[in-house]
Design a protein around this motif. Structure first.
Motif, short mmCIF file in Angstrom:
data_model
loop_
_atom_site.label_atom_id
_atom_site.label_comp_id
_atom_site.label_asym_id
_atom_site.label_seq_id
_atom_site.Cartn_x
_atom_site.Cartn_y
_atom_site.Cartn_z
N LYS A 268 -68.42 38.10 30.22
CA LYS A 268 -68.38 37.70 31.64
C LYS A 268 -67.42 38.61 32.42
O LYS A 268 -67.70 38.97 33.57
CB LYS A 268 -67.95 36.23 31.77
CG LYS A 268 -69.01 35.25 31.30
CD LYS A 268 -68.69 33.82 31.68
CE LYS A 268 -67.51 33.28 30.92
NZ LYS A 268 -67.29 31.83 31.20
N LYS A 269 -66.32 38.98 31.78
CA LYS A 269 -65.35 39.85 32.44
C LYS A 269 -65.95 41.23 32.69
O LYS A 269 -65.80 41.80 33.78
CB LYS A 269 -64.09 39.96 31.59
CG LYS A 269 -62.89 40.51 32.34
CD LYS A 269 -61.60 40.22 31.58
CE LYS A 269 -60.40 40.64 32.41
NZ LYS A 269 -59.13 40.28 31.75
N ALA A 270 -66.64 41.78 31.68
CA ALA A 270 -67.29 43.09 31.84
C ALA A 270 -68.30 43.05 32.99
O ALA A 270 -68.36 43.97 33.82
CB ALA A 270 -67.97 43.51 30.53
N ILE A 271 -69.09 42.01 33.03
CA ILE A 271 -70.10 41.86 34.09
C ILE A 271 -69.44 41.77 35.46
O ILE A 271 -69.96 42.29 36.46
CB ILE A 271 -70.98 40.62 33.81
CG1 ILE A 271 -71.87 40.88 32.58
CG2 ILE A 271 -71.84 40.26 35.01
CD1 ILE A 271 -72.50 39.64 32.00
N LEU B 10 -75.48 35.07 23.68
CA LEU B 10 -76.15 36.01 24.57
C LEU B 10 -77.08 35.31 25.56
O LEU B 10 -77.16 35.70 26.73
CB LEU B 10 -76.92 37.05 23.75
CG LEU B 10 -77.28 38.36 24.47
CD1 LEU B 10 -76.04 39.06 24.99
CD2 LEU B 10 -78.06 39.27 23.55
N ASN B 11 -77.76 34.25 25.12
CA ASN B 11 -78.71 33.60 26.01
C ASN B 11 -78.04 32.81 27.13
O ASN B 11 -78.71 32.27 28.00
CB ASN B 11 -79.67 32.70 25.22
CG ASN B 11 -78.98 31.55 24.53
OD1 ASN B 11 -77.76 31.41 24.58
ND2 ASN B 11 -79.76 30.72 23.86
N GLN B 12 -76.71 32.75 27.12
CA GLN B 12 -75.98 32.16 28.24
C GLN B 12 -75.73 33.18 29.35
O GLN B 12 -75.18 32.83 30.41
CB GLN B 12 -74.64 31.59 27.76
CG GLN B 12 -74.77 30.49 26.73
CD GLN B 12 -73.42 30.03 26.22
OE1 GLN B 12 -72.55 29.63 26.99
NE2 GLN B 12 -73.22 30.09 24.91
N ILE B 13 -76.12 34.41 29.11
CA ILE B 13 -75.97 35.51 30.07
C ILE B 13 -77.35 35.89 30.59
O ILE B 13 -78.28 36.06 29.80
CB ILE B 13 -75.29 36.72 29.40
CG1 ILE B 13 -73.86 36.35 29.00
CG2 ILE B 13 -75.28 37.93 30.32
CD1 ILE B 13 -73.23 37.32 28.04
N SER B 14 -77.49 36.02 31.89
CA SER B 14 -78.78 36.38 32.46
C SER B 14 -79.25 37.73 31.91
O SER B 14 -78.46 38.67 31.77
CB SER B 14 -78.68 36.47 33.98
OG SER B 14 -79.84 37.05 34.51
N LEU B 15 -80.54 37.81 31.62
CA LEU B 15 -81.13 39.08 31.16
C LEU B 15 -80.95 40.19 32.18
O LEU B 15 -81.04 41.37 31.83
CB LEU B 15 -82.63 38.88 30.88
CG LEU B 15 -83.08 38.77 29.43
CD1 LEU B 15 -84.58 38.56 29.37
CD2 LEU B 15 -82.69 39.99 28.61
N ASP B 16 -80.68 39.84 33.42
CA ASP B 16 -80.45 40.85 34.45
C ASP B 16 -79.22 41.70 34.17
O ASP B 16 -79.04 42.75 34.77
CB ASP B 16 -80.30 40.19 35.83
CG ASP B 16 -81.59 39.56 36.31
OD1 ASP B 16 -82.67 39.98 35.84
OD2 ASP B 16 -81.52 38.64 37.16
N HIS B 17 -78.37 41.23 33.25
CA HIS B 17 -77.14 41.95 32.93
C HIS B 17 -77.24 42.72 31.61
O HIS B 17 -76.23 43.24 31.13
CB HIS B 17 -75.97 40.96 32.84
CG HIS B 17 -75.70 40.21 34.10
ND1 HIS B 17 -75.47 40.84 35.31
CD2 HIS B 17 -75.64 38.87 34.35
CE1 HIS B 17 -75.27 39.93 36.25
NE2 HIS B 17 -75.38 38.73 35.69
#
Length: 255
Positions: free
Chosen positions: A165-168, A191-198
């Protein structure tokens, strides 16, 4: 299918015996775009030859890899500046900090990282970050440099959910490669808690081959194993993941 390998060292000596076959195997698997990170000046000729052989598929970066930052790093950065003055590149990379192998040149690594971020901003290019045993050190510099003019990819992301989240938050995509297929890789758990857009896909070939090739020479065709694992994590079709991650790479690199 149109898959993008956002990080592959196809000019490496590991491919000297069969480079053309390696590229053709990847293209046959649907890998149409290969983004090629730099290491240091000794590899520049090999990178340029690779681009000449596959001008429709190969996109070059320039930069100084942190493990190659030594006392004379300024000479290497001058080479990077000269290249940027001569022709187009698609990113400054791979750059960053690596404290796994050697901590001797930490100060020089930090300085080289900052100076190359400034070069990226000057040329309106993304950065591709190498970070090993150095999340705190890398984030400290990204905090100093954050802004609308900072963007890129956190290559070979192997951190925690909080670090992701910090990197994003610094306008970085996460480069996901063979580690996502490892039993002890851990990133598959969140990983699936992070949008594929990232997310973008990569191999880092010839390194970090995915299962079932772990421990062997990696190559860009093996990105299909990474793609299939990511598709399973997100419960989506591989075609859709390939499409989204390629679109994300276009957003980063501008091509």
């Amino acid at each position: 299918m149109n898959i993008t390998d956002t990080h592959t060292h196809l000019y490496s000596e590991a491919f000297d015996e069969d480079r053309s076959q390696v590229v053709e195997r990847a293209i046959a698997q649907g890998v149409k775009r290969f983004f090629i990170p730099a290491i240091d000046s000794t590899y520049t000729d090999g990178m340029l030859k690779l681009e000449s052989a596959y001008p429709e598929n190969v996109f070059l970066m320039t930069g100084l890899h942190p493990t190659h930052v030594k006392a004379d790093y300024e000479q290497e950065l001058e080479h990077v500046r000269d290249l940027l003055a001569q022709r187009k590149f698609y990113a400054i990379g791979e750059i960053g900090i690596d404290l796994y192998w050697d901590k001797t040149f930490l100060i020089q690594q930090q300085e080289a990282f900052k100076k190359q971020i400034h070069l990226a901003k000057e040329h309106q290019l993304p950065i591709v970050i190498h970070c090993r045993d150095a999340f705190d050190e890398v984030f400290e510099i990204l905090e100093e440099e954050k802004g609308e003019d900072l963007r890129g990819i956190f290559h070979c992301f192997t951190g925690t959910f909080e670090q992701a989240k910090k990197a994003i938050s610094y306008n970085m995509k996460l480069g996901i490669g063979g580690v996502v297929t490892f039993k002890n890789g851990k990133i598959d758990t969140f990983l699936n808690q992070i949008s594929l857009d990232h997310i973008v896909l990569e191999t880092d070939s010839p390194y970090l081959a995915p299962v079932p090739y772990r421990g062997k020479r990696n190559e860009s065709s093996y990105i299909v194993n990474v793609l299939n694992k990511v598709a399973a994590i997100y419960e989506k079709e591989a075609d859709e993941v390939a499409q989204i991650t390629t679109r994300n790479s276009e957003e980063v690199f501008g091509v």
